[in-house]
Scaffold this active site. Structure first.
Site, PDB file in Angstrom:
ATOM      1  CD  GLU A  50     -40.895  -8.205 -22.196  1.00  0.00           C
ATOM      2  OE1 GLU A  50     -41.002  -7.104 -22.542  1.00  0.00           O
ATOM      3  OE2 GLU A  50     -41.683  -8.686 -21.403  1.00  0.00           O
ATOM      4  CG  PHE A 112     -54.583 -12.634 -20.300  1.00  0.00           C
ATOM      5  CD1 PHE A 112     -54.889 -11.428 -20.435  1.00  0.00           C
ATOM      6  CD2 PHE A 112     -53.511 -12.972 -19.234  1.00  0.00           C
ATOM      7  CE1 PHE A 112     -54.360 -10.418 -19.865  1.00  0.00           C
ATOM      8  CE2 PHE A 112     -52.634 -11.896 -18.689  1.00  0.00           C
ATOM      9  CZ  PHE A 112     -53.056 -10.598 -18.988  1.00  0.00           C
ATOM     10  CD  GLN A 113     -49.817 -11.421 -20.580  1.00  0.00           C
ATOM     11  OE1 GLN A 113     -49.337 -12.238 -19.836  1.00  0.00           O
ATOM     12  NE2 GLN A 113     -49.654  -9.992 -20.365  1.00  0.00           N
ATOM     13  CE  LYS A 162     -48.602 -20.246 -14.884  1.00  0.00           C
ATOM     14  NZ  LYS A 162     -49.364 -18.970 -14.559  1.00  0.00           N
ATOM     15  CG  MET A 479     -28.042   6.873 -42.097  1.00  0.00           C
ATOM     16  SD  MET A 479     -26.412   7.415 -42.834  1.00  0.00           S
ATOM     17  CE  MET A 479     -25.085   6.339 -42.353  1.00  0.00           C
TER      18      MET A 479
HETATM   19  C1  LIG Z   1     -26.123   2.212 -41.689  1.00  0.00           C
HETATM   20  C2  LIG Z   1     -25.784   1.133 -42.110  1.00  0.00           C
HETATM   21  C3  LIG Z   1     -24.543   1.184 -43.303  1.00  0.00           C
HETATM   22  C4  LIG Z   1     -23.966   0.043 -43.724  1.00  0.00           C
HETATM   23  N1  LIG Z   1     -22.826   0.158 -44.561  1.00  0.00           N
HETATM   24  C5  LIG Z   1     -22.161  -0.805 -44.551  1.00  0.00           C
HETATM   25  C6  LIG Z   1     -20.853  -0.714 -45.493  1.00  0.00           C
HETATM   26  O1  LIG Z   1     -20.462   0.512 -45.867  1.00  0.00           O
HETATM   27  N2  LIG Z   1     -19.940  -1.838 -45.596  1.00  0.00           N
HETATM   28  C7  LIG Z   1     -20.362  -2.917 -44.843  1.00  0.00           C
HETATM   29  O2  LIG Z   1     -19.221  -3.731 -45.083  1.00  0.00           O
HETATM   30  N3  LIG Z   1     -21.370  -3.141 -44.478  1.00  0.00           N
HETATM   31  C8  LIG Z   1     -22.333  -2.054 -44.100  1.00  0.00           C
HETATM   32  N4  LIG Z   1     -23.289  -2.291 -43.184  1.00  0.00           N
HETATM   33  C9  LIG Z   1     -23.597  -3.683 -42.934  1.00  0.00           C
HETATM   34  C10 LIG Z   1     -24.387  -4.595 -43.961  1.00  0.00           C
HETATM   35  O3  LIG Z   1     -25.687  -4.001 -44.043  1.00  0.00           O
HETATM   36  C11 LIG Z   1     -24.365  -6.017 -43.782  1.00  0.00           C
HETATM   37  O4  LIG Z   1     -24.707  -6.149 -42.418  1.00  0.00           O
HETATM   38  C12 LIG Z   1     -22.858  -6.401 -43.902  1.00  0.00           C
HETATM   39  O5  LIG Z   1     -22.109  -6.057 -44.837  1.00  0.00           O
HETATM   40  C13 LIG Z   1     -22.819  -7.904 -43.973  1.00  0.00           C
HETATM   41  O6  LIG Z   1     -21.690  -8.600 -43.425  1.00  0.00           O
HETATM   42  P1  LIG Z   1     -21.045  -9.908 -44.232  1.00  0.00           P
HETATM   43  O7  LIG Z   1     -20.888  -9.916 -45.463  1.00  0.00           O
HETATM   44  O8  LIG Z   1     -19.467 -10.032 -43.353  1.00  0.00           O
HETATM   45  O9  LIG Z   1     -21.884 -10.992 -43.600  1.00  0.00           O
HETATM   46  P2  LIG Z   1     -22.592 -11.486 -42.313  1.00  0.00           P
HETATM   47  O10 LIG Z   1     -23.990 -10.976 -42.142  1.00  0.00           O
HETATM   48  O11 LIG Z   1     -21.633 -11.330 -41.104  1.00  0.00           O
HETATM   49  O12 LIG Z   1     -22.676 -13.060 -42.657  1.00  0.00           O
HETATM   50  C14 LIG Z   1     -21.548 -13.959 -42.244  1.00  0.00           C
HETATM   51  C15 LIG Z   1     -21.571 -14.731 -43.485  1.00  0.00           C
HETATM   52  O13 LIG Z   1     -20.558 -15.863 -42.996  1.00  0.00           O
HETATM   53  C16 LIG Z   1     -21.132 -17.151 -42.946  1.00  0.00           C
HETATM   54  N5  LIG Z   1     -20.671 -17.700 -42.007  1.00  0.00           N
HETATM   55  C17 LIG Z   1     -21.089 -17.956 -40.620  1.00  0.00           C
HETATM   56  N6  LIG Z   1     -20.454 -18.701 -39.837  1.00  0.00           N
HETATM   57  C18 LIG Z   1     -19.352 -19.204 -40.769  1.00  0.00           C
HETATM   58  C19 LIG Z   1     -18.321 -20.143 -40.463  1.00  0.00           C
HETATM   59  N7  LIG Z   1     -18.356 -20.660 -39.152  1.00  0.00           N
HETATM   60  N8  LIG Z   1     -17.855 -20.608 -41.348  1.00  0.00           N
HETATM   61  C20 LIG Z   1     -17.893 -20.244 -42.699  1.00  0.00           C
HETATM   62  N9  LIG Z   1     -18.978 -19.203 -42.899  1.00  0.00           N
HETATM   63  C21 LIG Z   1     -19.817 -18.703 -42.245  1.00  0.00           C
HETATM   64  C22 LIG Z   1     -22.782 -17.106 -43.039  1.00  0.00           C
HETATM   65  O14 LIG Z   1     -23.651 -18.061 -43.495  1.00  0.00           O
HETATM   66  C23 LIG Z   1     -22.795 -15.581 -43.711  1.00  0.00           C
HETATM   67  O15 LIG Z   1     -22.801 -15.762 -45.174  1.00  0.00           O
HETATM   68  C24 LIG Z   1     -24.152  -1.158 -42.933  1.00  0.00           C
HETATM   69  C25 LIG Z   1     -25.307  -1.366 -42.131  1.00  0.00           C
HETATM   70  C26 LIG Z   1     -25.949  -0.210 -41.563  1.00  0.00           C
HETATM   71  C27 LIG Z   1     -26.887  -0.309 -40.588  1.00  0.00           C
HETATM   72  C1  LIG Z   2     -35.729   1.084 -35.119  1.00  0.00           C
HETATM   73  C2  LIG Z   2     -35.300   1.909 -36.405  1.00  0.00           C
HETATM   74  N1  LIG Z   2     -35.872   2.650 -36.737  1.00  0.00           N
HETATM   75  C3  LIG Z   2     -35.482   3.466 -37.655  1.00  0.00           C
HETATM   76  C4  LIG Z   2     -34.385   3.366 -38.329  1.00  0.00           C
HETATM   77  C5  LIG Z   2     -33.905   4.238 -39.787  1.00  0.00           C
HETATM   78  N2  LIG Z   2     -32.721   4.972 -39.266  1.00  0.00           N
HETATM   79  C6  LIG Z   2     -31.538   4.554 -39.612  1.00  0.00           C
HETATM   80  S1  LIG Z   2     -30.241   5.923 -38.908  1.00  0.00           S
HETATM   81  C7  LIG Z   2     -31.695   6.885 -38.195  1.00  0.00           C
HETATM   82  C8  LIG Z   2     -31.220   7.915 -37.731  1.00  0.00           C
HETATM   83  C9  LIG Z   2     -30.532   7.772 -36.340  1.00  0.00           C
HETATM   84  O1  LIG Z   2     -30.284   8.863 -35.808  1.00  0.00           O
HETATM   85  P1  LIG Z   2     -29.294   9.098 -34.568  1.00  0.00           P
HETATM   86  O2  LIG Z   2     -29.404   7.827 -33.669  1.00  0.00           O
HETATM   87  O3  LIG Z   2     -29.455  10.407 -33.790  1.00  0.00           O
HETATM   88  O4  LIG Z   2     -27.732   9.102 -34.898  1.00  0.00           O
HETATM   89  P2  LIG Z   2     -26.927   9.813 -36.220  1.00  0.00           P
HETATM   90  O5  LIG Z   2     -27.468   9.291 -37.402  1.00  0.00           O
HETATM   91  O6  LIG Z   2     -27.428  11.167 -36.210  1.00  0.00           O
HETATM   92  O7  LIG Z   2     -25.736   9.632 -35.860  1.00  0.00           O
HETATM   93  C10 LIG Z   2     -32.749   6.309 -38.419  1.00  0.00           C
HETATM   94  C11 LIG Z   2     -34.062   6.830 -38.176  1.00  0.00           C
HETATM   95  C12 LIG Z   2     -33.567   2.250 -37.860  1.00  0.00           C
HETATM   96  N3  LIG Z   2     -32.441   1.913 -38.507  1.00  0.00           N
HETATM   97  N4  LIG Z   2     -33.919   1.720 -36.958  1.00  0.00           N
END
Ligand SMILES: Cc1cc2nc3c(=O)[nH]c(=O)nc-3n(C[C@H](O)[C@H](O)[C@H](O)COP(=O)(O)OP(=O)(O)OC[C@H]3O[C@@H](n4cnc5c(N)ncnc54)[C@H](O)[C@@H]3O)c2cc1C
Ligand SMILES: Cc1ncc(C[n+]2csc(CCOP(=O)(O)OP(=O)(O)O)c2C)c(N)n1
Length: 571
Positions: A50, A112-113, A162, A479
C-alpha cells in the site's frame, strides 16, 4: 439513479475525470473493487504494497498536475499507507486516498482489521472524512477533490465503512462549483502589498529571487521566468522548485541550502531584497535562522498559505495568494513603475555573483578507476538530452541528482523533500509513467533506498512500466555515513550495507534487464544501452561507485548558511 455506495464511489471518480487509480484490495473495500470490476472509465493499478500505491498516486500528481488517487483497505492497508500520505502532505501534493473501514456498527469494537484511520491520519492530511451515511457519500467525494486541489494542495482521505458501500442511494451528477463556508482560499494578492513589493524591488541594489515548490504547484514557471528576466535578479530554486527557473538560464544560480551552491547561499545571505515565491524558509534552506537574520535585508513573501508566512523568519511584505495570479500582477505593476522611473543598478551585484560563481563549487575530482556518482548523473543528463523525468530516493544520490541533472522544465524532478522518505523512487516512477507514457524516466537511487520498495519490480512487470533504475551503489547508507564521518568522529554505526543481493539477478527474476557497471569507461555505453536498445524494458543499472564520496558543498546542521564546507579539505 439508485445505486450502492461502491458504485457511487466509482461514479464520483469517473465524474472527476480520474483515469488512473493505484490500490490494493481487502475485506473492507471488496464492494468497491466489485464496482471497479464492472466499470471501464479508469484503470486500476494493483501495486504490491500500500505504501507504493500512495507514492505512485502522489507522483502521478507531481508529474501531471492532476489529483492522484489511491484505494487501500482498513487496518493494515491504512497503516501501510501512512508513510505515503505523510510524504505527500509534507510536499503539499493534491491526492485523494479512499480507505475502507469496518462496518459502522462495529467501529470502536476492536473489529477485525479496525484502526482509527481518521485519528491516525489527522496530523498528516490536509483534511479527512469518515462517511457515516450513504446520502453524504457523493458530496463528500466532491469535497475531497476540491479541498485536495485548491489553496495549498494536500492529501485528503475519505474513510468509508463497508456497510456504506452496500447501502443504496440515488446518484446525481455534480453541477456547479463547490462553496464551503469554512474554507475559502485566497488567490489574488492584496494590491497594496504588491505595490509595496514593487517599490522595494525598484530600489533594490542586490535583489534575489528564492523560488520553491509553490511555483511548480501553481504552474507558474513561465510567469517566474518572465518576471525574473524583467527584474534582472539572480534566481535560486529549492529542492522542491527545481526546473521552475530553467537551470540553463544565466540568471539561475543553483539550489540553495544545506547542499546548495556557494553562489546561491552567498546571494541568499547578502541580498538587500529577498523575494520568496512559494517557498517556506525550510531549515535545510536557510540554515541557522539566527545566523540568517544577522544580515539586514527586506523580505517579500508570496504564499497561498497564510500560516507559512513569518513562520520561521520575519517577513516585511507578506502577499497571500496564488503564485501565478500574484506574479502576473507584480510583473504588470513593476513594468508600469519602470516606465516611469529607472530601477537601481544591479551591475555591482552581478559582478559579485560572478566572483562567487568562479569558485565552481560543484567541481569534483574525476577518476578513470572508480566510478564517481556525480559522473553517472552528468552522463545520464547527456544521454537523456536533459529531458527525462527523474525520480529519486533519499540520500546522497538524491543530492547529486539535484546538483548535476540540470532541470530545464518543471515537474521533471520528482522527489520527497519534506519528509525525506527512502523507498519513493520506484513507485514514483510508476506514477510518472502512468501519467506520461512514452517518456524517458530514470530512478536515481541507492542500494539501500531501492530495497525499501523493491517488490514494485513486480508491478512494473505486470503493467509494462519501463523506468531505468540508476542505482548509485556505494555499499553504505551513504548520507548517514557522511554525517557520521563529519559529526560523529567517523564511527560508522550501522551504516554499512552488508549482504546485498545481486541486483542483476533480482531484476532478471522479475522479468527485467539487469546490468552491473564497474568501470568509468562503461558508464555512458551502459546508459545508452538502457535508454536506446532497451527503451521498452525496465533496466536495473547497478553502478558500483566510489564508496566514500561525499556531497559538497555542505552546511552542517545548526550552522549558518554561508558557513559552508566546500570539500574534504575544509574538514
Ligand atoms: C537529504 C535531504 C537534503 C535536503 N537538502 C536540501 C537543500 O540543500 N536545499 C533545499 O532547497 N532543500 C533541501 N531539502 C528539502 C527540504 O527538506 C524541503 O523539502 C525543501 O527545501 C522545501 O522546499 P520549498 O521551500 O520550496 O517548499 P515546499 O515544501 O515545496 O512548499 C511550498 C510552499 O509553497 C506554498 N504554495 C503551494 N502552492 C502554492 C500556490 N499555488 N501559490 C502560492 N504558494 C503556494 C505552500 O504553502 C508552501 O509554503 C533536502 C531534503 C532531503 C531529504
Ligand atoms: C524511511 C527512511 N528511513 C531512514 C531514513 C534516514 N536516511 C536518510 S538517507 C539514508 C541512507 C540512504 O542510503 P542509500 O539509499 O544507499 O543512498 P546513499 O545515501 O548511499 O546515496 C538514511 C538511512 C530515511 N530518510 N527514510
Amino acid at each position: 439513479m439508485e445505486m450502492n455506495g461502491a458504485d457511487i464511489v466509482v461514479r464520483c471518480l469517473a465524474d472527476e475525470g480520474v483515469e488512473h487509480v493505484f490500490g490494493y484490495p481487502g475485506g473492507a473495500v471488496l464492494y468497491i473493487y466489485d464496482a471497479i470490476f464492472k466499470q471501464d472509465k479508469f484503470q486500476h493499478i494493483l501495486v504490491r504494497h500500500e505504501q507504493a500505491a500512495v507514492h505512485a498516486a502522489d507522483a502521478y500528481s507531481r508529474a501531471s498536475q492532476k489529483v492522484g488517487v489511491c484505494i487501500v483497505t482498513s487496518g493494515p492497508g491504512v497503516t501501510n499507507a501512512v508513510t505515503g500520505i505523510a510524504t505527500a502532505y509534507m510536499d503539499s501534493i493534491p491526492m485523494v486516498i479512499i480507505s475502507g473501514q469496518v462496518p459502522t456498527a462495529a467501529i470502536g469494537e476492536d473489529a477485525f482489521q479496525e484502526c482509527d484511520t481518521v485519528g491516525i491520519t489527522r496530523p498528516c492530511v490536509k483534511h479527512n472524512f469518515l462517511v457515516r451515511d450513504v446520502k453524504d457519500l457523493a458530496e463528500t467525494m466532491r469535497r475531497a477533490f476540491y479541498i485536495a486541489r485548491t489553496g495549498r494542495p494536500g492529501p485528503v482521505l475519505v474513510d468509508i465503512p463497508k456497510d456504506i458501500t452496500v447501502a443504496q442511494y440515488k446518484y446525481t451528477p455534480p453541477k456547479g462549483e463547490i462553496a464551503l463556508r469554512s474554507y475559502a482560499p485566497v488567490t489574488k494578492g492584496h494590491q497594496g502589498q504588491i505595490k509595496k513589493a514593487v517599490q522595494m524591488l525598484m530600489s533594490a541594489e542586490r535583489p534575489m529571487i528564492y523560488s520553491g515548490g509553490g511555483v511548480i504547484l501553481s504552474d507558474a514557471s513561465d510567469e517566474l521566468r518572465a518576471f525574473a528576466e524583467v527584474l534582472g535578479a539572480p534566481v535560486t530554486n529549492t529542492l522542491m522548485g527545481l526546473g521552475a527557473m530553467p537551470a540553463s538560464n544565466g540568471q539561475f544560480v543553483g539550489m540553495p541550502g544545506m547542499h546548495g551552491t556557494y553562489e546561491a547561499n552567498m546571494a541568499m545571505q547578502h541580498c538587500d531584497v529577498l523575494l520568496a515565491i512559494g517557498a517556506r524558509f525550510d531549515d535545510r534552506v536557510i540554515g541557522n535562522p539566527k545566523h540568517f537574520a544577522q544580515n539586514a535585508r527586506k523580505i517579500i513573501h508570496i504564499d497561498i498559505d497564510p500560516s507559512s508566512i513569518s513562520k520561521r523568519v520575519r517577513v516585511d511584505v507578506p502577499i497571500v495568494g496564488n503564485v501565478k495570479d500574484v506574479l502576473v500582477e507584480l510583473t504588470a505593476q513593476y513594468a508600469a513603475a519602470r516606465a516611469e522611473n529607472k530601477p537601481a543598478s544591479t551591475e555591482k551585484w552581478w559582478q559579485q555573483i560572478e566572483t562567487w560563481r568562479g569558485r565552481e563549487c560543484l567541481k569534483y575530482i574525476g577518476s578513470d578507476e572508480v566510478i564517481k556518482p556525480q559522473y553517472v548523473v552528468e552522463k545520464l543528463w547527456e544521454v537523456t538530452g536533459g529531458d527525462a523525468f527523474v525520480t529519486s530516493d533519499v540520500g546522497q544520490h538524491q543530492m547529486w541528482a539535484a546538483q548535476y541533472y540540470k532541470f530545464d522544465k518543471p515537474r521533471r524532478w520528482i522527489n520527497s523533500g519534506g519528509l525525506g522518505t527512502m523507498g519513493v523512487g520506484l513507485p514514483y516512477a510508476m506514477g510518472v509513467q502512468m501519467a506520461n507514457p512514452g517518456t524517458d524516466i530514470a530512478v536515481i537511487t541507492g542500494e539501500a533506498s531501492i530495497q525499501m520498495n523493491i517488490q514494485e519490480l513486480s508491478t512494473c512487470q505486470q503493467y509494462h512500466l519501463t523506468p531505468k533504475i540508476v542505482c548509485l551503489n556505494n555499499r553504505f547508507l551513504g548520507m548517514v555515513r557522511q554525517w557520521q564521518q563529519i559529526d560523529y568522529g567517523s564511527r560508522y554505526s550501522e551504516s554499512y550495507m552488508d549482504s546485498l543481493p545481486d541486483f542483476v539477478k533480482v531484476a532478471e527474476a522479475y522479468g527485467h534487464v539487469g546490468l552491473r557497471i564497474e568501470r568509468p569507461a562503461d558508464v555512458e555505453p551502459a546508459l545508452r544501452e538502457a535508454f536506446k536498445k532497451h527503451k521498452d524494458r525496465l533496466v536495473f543499472l547497478d553502478f558500483i561507485t566510489d564508496r566514500t564520496e561525499n556531497v559538497w558543498p555542505m552546511v552542517k546542521a545548526g550552522r549558518g548558511l554561508t558557513e559552508m564546507l566546500l570539500g574534504s579539505e575544509d574538514l
